[in-house]
Design a protein around this motif. Structure first.
Motif, PDB file in Angstrom:
ATOM      1  N   GLU A 185       0.827  -1.208   0.000  1.00  0.00           N
ATOM      2  CA  GLU A 185       0.000   0.000   0.000  1.00  0.00           C
ATOM      3  C   GLU A 185       0.859   1.254   0.000  1.00  0.00           C
ATOM      4  OE1 GLU A 185      -2.453  -0.554   3.422  1.00  0.00           O
ATOM      5  OE2 GLU A 185      -3.968  -1.718   2.332  1.00  0.00           O
ATOM      6  N   GLN A 186       1.970   1.194   0.738  1.00  0.00           N
ATOM      7  CA  GLN A 186       2.861   2.350   0.760  1.00  0.00           C
ATOM      8  C   GLN A 186       3.481   2.586  -0.610  1.00  0.00           C
ATOM      9  OE1 GLN A 186       6.573   1.841   2.850  1.00  0.00           O
ATOM     10  NE2 GLN A 186       6.611   3.981   3.490  1.00  0.00           N
ATOM     11  N   GLN A 187       3.960   1.523  -1.248  1.00  0.00           N
ATOM     12  CA  GLN A 187       4.592   1.655  -2.555  1.00  0.00           C
ATOM     13  C   GLN A 187       3.603   2.133  -3.618  1.00  0.00           C
ATOM     14  OE1 GLN A 187       7.744   1.611  -1.209  1.00  0.00           O
ATOM     15  NE2 GLN A 187       8.236   0.883  -3.266  1.00  0.00           N
ATOM     16  N   MET A 188       2.422   1.554  -3.619  1.00  0.00           N
ATOM     17  CA  MET A 188       1.430   1.957  -4.612  1.00  0.00           C
ATOM     18  C   MET A 188       0.957   3.383  -4.359  1.00  0.00           C
ATOM     19  SD  MET A 188       1.003  -0.314  -6.928  1.00  0.00           S
ATOM     20  CE  MET A 188      -0.566   0.161  -7.671  1.00  0.00           C
ATOM     21  N   GLY A 189       0.862   3.745  -3.083  1.00  0.00           N
ATOM     22  CA  GLY A 189       0.446   5.109  -2.757  1.00  0.00           C
ATOM     23  C   GLY A 189       1.428   6.134  -3.271  1.00  0.00           C
ATOM     24  N   GLN A 190       2.713   5.781  -3.274  1.00  0.00           N
ATOM     25  CA  GLN A 190       3.734   6.692  -3.785  1.00  0.00           C
ATOM     26  C   GLN A 190       3.781   6.697  -5.306  1.00  0.00           C
ATOM     27  OE1 GLN A 190       7.332   5.316  -1.945  1.00  0.00           O
ATOM     28  NE2 GLN A 190       6.870   6.224   0.053  1.00  0.00           N
ATOM     29  N   LYS A 191       3.656   5.499  -5.890  1.00  0.00           N
ATOM     30  CA  LYS A 191       3.873   5.376  -7.326  1.00  0.00           C
ATOM     31  C   LYS A 191       2.691   5.838  -8.165  1.00  0.00           C
ATOM     32  CE  LYS A 191       7.168   1.588  -6.792  1.00  0.00           C
ATOM     33  NZ  LYS A 191       7.430   0.148  -6.988  1.00  0.00           N
ATOM     34  N   VAL A 192       1.463   5.643  -7.676  1.00  0.00           N
ATOM     35  CA  VAL A 192       0.318   6.026  -8.494  1.00  0.00           C
ATOM     36  C   VAL A 192       0.181   7.528  -8.599  1.00  0.00           C
ATOM     37  CG1 VAL A 192      -0.972   3.920  -8.030  1.00  0.00           C
ATOM     38  CG2 VAL A 192      -1.259   5.896  -6.518  1.00  0.00           C
ATOM     39  N   GLN A 193       0.927   8.249  -7.769  1.00  0.00           N
ATOM     40  CA  GLN A 193       0.900   9.697  -7.885  1.00  0.00           C
ATOM     41  C   GLN A 193       1.697  10.166  -9.088  1.00  0.00           C
ATOM     42  OE1 GLN A 193       2.260  11.312  -4.162  1.00  0.00           O
ATOM     43  NE2 GLN A 193       0.632  10.369  -2.973  1.00  0.00           N
ATOM     44  N   LEU A 194       2.548   9.259  -9.601  1.00  0.00           N
ATOM     45  CA  LEU A 194       3.304   9.595 -10.794  1.00  0.00           C
ATOM     46  C   LEU A 194       2.388   9.547 -12.012  1.00  0.00           C
ATOM     47  CD1 LEU A 194       6.486   7.414 -10.084  1.00  0.00           C
ATOM     48  CD2 LEU A 194       6.188   9.863  -9.651  1.00  0.00           C
ATOM     49  N   PRO A 195       2.664  10.324 -13.025  1.00  0.00           N
ATOM     50  CA  PRO A 195       1.811  10.268 -14.221  1.00  0.00           C
ATOM     51  C   PRO A 195       1.958   8.953 -14.957  1.00  0.00           C
ATOM     52  CG  PRO A 195       3.747  11.646 -14.599  1.00  0.00           C
ATOM     53  CD  PRO A 195       3.743  11.318 -13.150  1.00  0.00           C
ATOM     54  N   THR A 196       0.872   8.276 -15.172  1.00  0.00           N
ATOM     55  CA  THR A 196       0.866   7.021 -15.949  1.00  0.00           C
ATOM     56  C   THR A 196      -0.065   7.212 -17.140  1.00  0.00           C
ATOM     57  OG1 THR A 196      -0.904   6.181 -14.526  1.00  0.00           O
ATOM     58  CG2 THR A 196       1.347   5.573 -13.939  1.00  0.00           C
ATOM     59  N   GLU A 197       0.476   7.114 -18.334  1.00  0.00           N
ATOM     60  CA  GLU A 197      -0.301   7.392 -19.530  1.00  0.00           C
ATOM     61  C   GLU A 197      -1.146   6.200 -19.955  1.00  0.00           C
ATOM     62  OE1 GLU A 197       2.345   8.729 -22.528  1.00  0.00           O
ATOM     63  OE2 GLU A 197       2.965  10.546 -21.459  1.00  0.00           O
ATOM     64  N   THR A 198      -0.722   4.993 -19.588  1.00  0.00           N
ATOM     65  CA  THR A 198      -1.453   3.815 -20.060  1.00  0.00           C
ATOM     66  C   THR A 198      -1.743   2.862 -18.900  1.00  0.00           C
ATOM     67  OG1 THR A 198       0.546   2.527 -20.500  1.00  0.00           O
ATOM     68  CG2 THR A 198      -0.247   3.966 -22.263  1.00  0.00           C
ATOM     69  N   LEU A 199      -2.710   1.969 -19.136  1.00  0.00           N
ATOM     70  CA  LEU A 199      -3.039   0.948 -18.149  1.00  0.00           C
ATOM     71  C   LEU A 199      -1.854   0.012 -17.942  1.00  0.00           C
ATOM     72  CD1 LEU A 199      -5.027  -0.548 -16.330  1.00  0.00           C
ATOM     73  CD2 LEU A 199      -5.844  -1.778 -18.363  1.00  0.00           C
ATOM     74  N   GLN A 200      -1.093  -0.223 -18.993  1.00  0.00           N
ATOM     75  CA  GLN A 200       0.051  -1.117 -18.889  1.00  0.00           C
ATOM     76  C   GLN A 200       1.088  -0.576 -17.897  1.00  0.00           C
ATOM     77  OE1 GLN A 200       0.345  -4.212 -20.312  1.00  0.00           O
ATOM     78  NE2 GLN A 200       2.104  -4.315 -18.911  1.00  0.00           N
ATOM     79  N   GLU A 201       1.295   0.744 -17.909  1.00  0.00           N
ATOM     80  CA  GLU A 201       2.233   1.339 -16.963  1.00  0.00           C
ATOM     81  C   GLU A 201       1.767   1.116 -15.531  1.00  0.00           C
ATOM     82  OE1 GLU A 201       4.274   5.054 -19.355  1.00  0.00           O
ATOM     83  OE2 GLU A 201       2.363   5.393 -18.338  1.00  0.00           O
ATOM     84  N   LEU A 202       0.450   1.245 -15.315  1.00  0.00           N
ATOM     85  CA  LEU A 202      -0.098   1.025 -13.978  1.00  0.00           C
ATOM     86  C   LEU A 202       0.051  -0.429 -13.549  1.00  0.00           C
ATOM     87  CD1 LEU A 202      -1.542   2.362 -11.619  1.00  0.00           C
ATOM     88  CD2 LEU A 202      -3.730   1.821 -12.710  1.00  0.00           C
ATOM     89  N   LEU A 203      -0.147  -1.346 -14.502  1.00  0.00           N
ATOM     90  CA  LEU A 203       0.030  -2.772 -14.208  1.00  0.00           C
ATOM     91  C   LEU A 203       1.485  -3.088 -13.863  1.00  0.00           C
ATOM     92  CD1 LEU A 203      -2.228  -4.400 -16.946  1.00  0.00           C
ATOM     93  CD2 LEU A 203      -2.659  -4.322 -14.486  1.00  0.00           C
ATOM     94  N   ASP A 204       2.391  -2.435 -14.551  1.00  0.00           N
ATOM     95  CA  ASP A 204       3.812  -2.636 -14.264  1.00  0.00           C
ATOM     96  C   ASP A 204       4.148  -2.167 -12.850  1.00  0.00           C
ATOM     97  OD1 ASP A 204       4.178  -3.684 -16.774  1.00  0.00           O
ATOM     98  OD2 ASP A 204       4.926  -1.809 -17.650  1.00  0.00           O
ATOM     99  N   LEU A 205       3.568  -1.021 -12.453  1.00  0.00           N
ATOM    100  CA  LEU A 205       3.778  -0.524 -11.092  1.00  0.00           C
ATOM    101  C   LEU A 205       3.227  -1.513 -10.070  1.00  0.00           C
ATOM    102  CD1 LEU A 205       2.888   3.273 -11.485  1.00  0.00           C
ATOM    103  CD2 LEU A 205       5.152   2.258 -11.232  1.00  0.00           C
ATOM    104  N   HIS A 206       2.072  -2.072 -10.375  1.00  0.00           N
ATOM    105  CA  HIS A 206       1.459  -3.057  -9.476  1.00  0.00           C
ATOM    106  C   HIS A 206       2.344  -4.287  -9.334  1.00  0.00           C
ATOM    107  CE1 HIS A 206      -1.149  -6.218  -7.993  1.00  0.00           C
ATOM    108  NE2 HIS A 206      -0.977  -6.869  -9.126  1.00  0.00           N
ATOM    109  N   ARG A 207       2.878  -4.788 -10.454  1.00  0.00           N
ATOM    110  CA  ARG A 207       3.709  -5.988 -10.406  1.00  0.00           C
ATOM    111  C   ARG A 207       4.976  -5.761  -9.587  1.00  0.00           C
ATOM    112  NH1 ARG A 207       1.744  -7.164 -15.728  1.00  0.00           N
ATOM    113  NH2 ARG A 207       3.358  -5.842 -16.635  1.00  0.00           N
ATOM    114  N   ASP A 208       5.575  -4.567  -9.752  1.00  0.00           N
ATOM    115  CA  ASP A 208       6.778  -4.255  -8.969  1.00  0.00           C
ATOM    116  C   ASP A 208       6.462  -4.221  -7.472  1.00  0.00           C
ATOM    117  OD1 ASP A 208       8.275  -4.103 -11.260  1.00  0.00           O
ATOM    118  OD2 ASP A 208       8.162  -1.915 -11.426  1.00  0.00           O
ATOM    119  N   SER A 209       5.361  -3.566  -7.128  1.00  0.00           N
ATOM    120  CA  SER A 209       4.978  -3.467  -5.715  1.00  0.00           C
ATOM    121  C   SER A 209       4.582  -4.832  -5.162  1.00  0.00           C
ATOM    122  CB  SER A 209       3.811  -2.483  -5.549  1.00  0.00           C
ATOM    123  OG  SER A 209       4.174  -1.184  -5.980  1.00  0.00           O
ATOM    124  N   GLU A 210       3.922  -5.640  -5.984  1.00  0.00           N
ATOM    125  CA  GLU A 210       3.527  -6.986  -5.567  1.00  0.00           C
ATOM    126  C   GLU A 210       4.755  -7.848  -5.293  1.00  0.00           C
ATOM    127  OE1 GLU A 210       0.439 -10.343  -7.238  1.00  0.00           O
ATOM    128  OE2 GLU A 210       1.889  -9.467  -8.639  1.00  0.00           O
TER     129      GLU A 210
END
Length: 276
Positions: free
Chosen positions: A222-247
């Motif tokens: 939750e901490q990692q996603m809370g920090q990373k989702v504040q970054l601009p993500t242009e596509t759903l794939q970028e968001l999925l990549d952030l999720h996989r890293d945090s997972e």
């Protein structure tokens, strides 16, 4: 400090002692001693701690320590380890004489053979004349039997050099919080009339630690996603990549803090929460 008090046959764990154990993150080497009162038990434990005073030696026929007393000190020969010394209530005080007489002479020997497969024996001369044992703590070193002093030095050197870190089945090292859980598990079992079982104790400990490991992993995710989702993500794939890293990082946190997760029960529980 008292670890377990024996009050009228009821065992009670001292919460202040548990606080001390819970703060010990290092592996623990546990040394316990038991035997008849006025035989130098507490004196030996003080010598293992490298101190003249500490465990009270008592001054009466009745045993001074009712229950189990604990002293935690840095291990003198193993850096980054804690030596946990446990001094048991003295056997043989006048309240127990009749009950000792009713036991078979060979019972203690059979128990030692059964539960301690590896044994090392030491013979000690009397430190002083028996009438002076009650004031052993106040005597100077030069007033003690020289043979006894030499024997104590040999004993302490052997114990400190050969006593290993306490481990659970599977070679899992025990630290302060794990020893705290074992103490509570054993005392609760005895108080309820059951026999302490190492396997049950390990399972109970695994339940506690694995649940805490899941919580730590979720908090990290939750901490990692809370920090990373504040970054601009242009596509759903970028968001999925952030999720996989945090997972992946969350699973690493879980693996670091868990043990004996039978059938990956707790890891699956974590995986259900991390579904994106």
């Amino acid at each position: 400090m008292s670890l377990i008090d024996n009050t009228k046959g009821q065992l009670v764990v001292n919460p202040e002692a548990l606080k001390i154990l819970s703060a010990i993150t290092q592996p623990v080497v546990v040394v316990a001693i038991m035997g008849l009162y006025r035989t130098g038990k507490s004196y030996l434990m003080n010598k293992l701690a490298g101190k003249k005073n500490g465990f009270s030696l008592g001054s009466t026929v009745q045993s001074h320590s009712k229950g189990i007393w604990m002293w935690c000190v840095p291990h003198p020969k193993k850096p980054e380890h804690t030596l946990v010394l446990l001094d048991t209530e003295g056997l043989g005080d006048i309240e127990k004489v009749l009950i000792k007489k009713s036991k078979s002479f060979n019972d203690p020997r059979l128990c030692i053979r059964k539960f301690f497969s590896n044994r090392k024996c030491f013979i000690f001369d009397w430190p002083v004349q028996k009438k002076y044992l009650a004031c052993l703590e106040q005597l100077k070193e030069e007033e003690l039997n020289p043979d006894f002093i030499e024997q104590v030095a040999e004993f302490c050197s052997y114990i400190l050099s050969h006593s290993n870190v306490k481990t659970l089945s599977g070679g899992i090292p025990v630290n302060g919080p794990r020893l705290e859980s074992l103490v509570l598990t054993y005392v609760n079992a005895i108080s309820s009339g059951d026999l302490p079982c190492m396997e049950n104790a390990v399972l109970a400990l695994a339940q506690i630690e694995n649940s805490a490991a899941v919580e730590k992993a979720i908090a990290h995710y939750e901490q990692q996603m809370g920090q990373k989702v504040q970054l601009p993500t242009e596509t759903l794939q970028e968001l999925l990549d952030l999720h996989r890293d945090s997972e992946r990082e969350a699973i690493e946190v879980f693996m670091k803090n868990s043990f004996k997760d039978v059938d990956q029960t707790f890891q699956r529980k974590l995986g259900m929460y991390l579904v994106f």
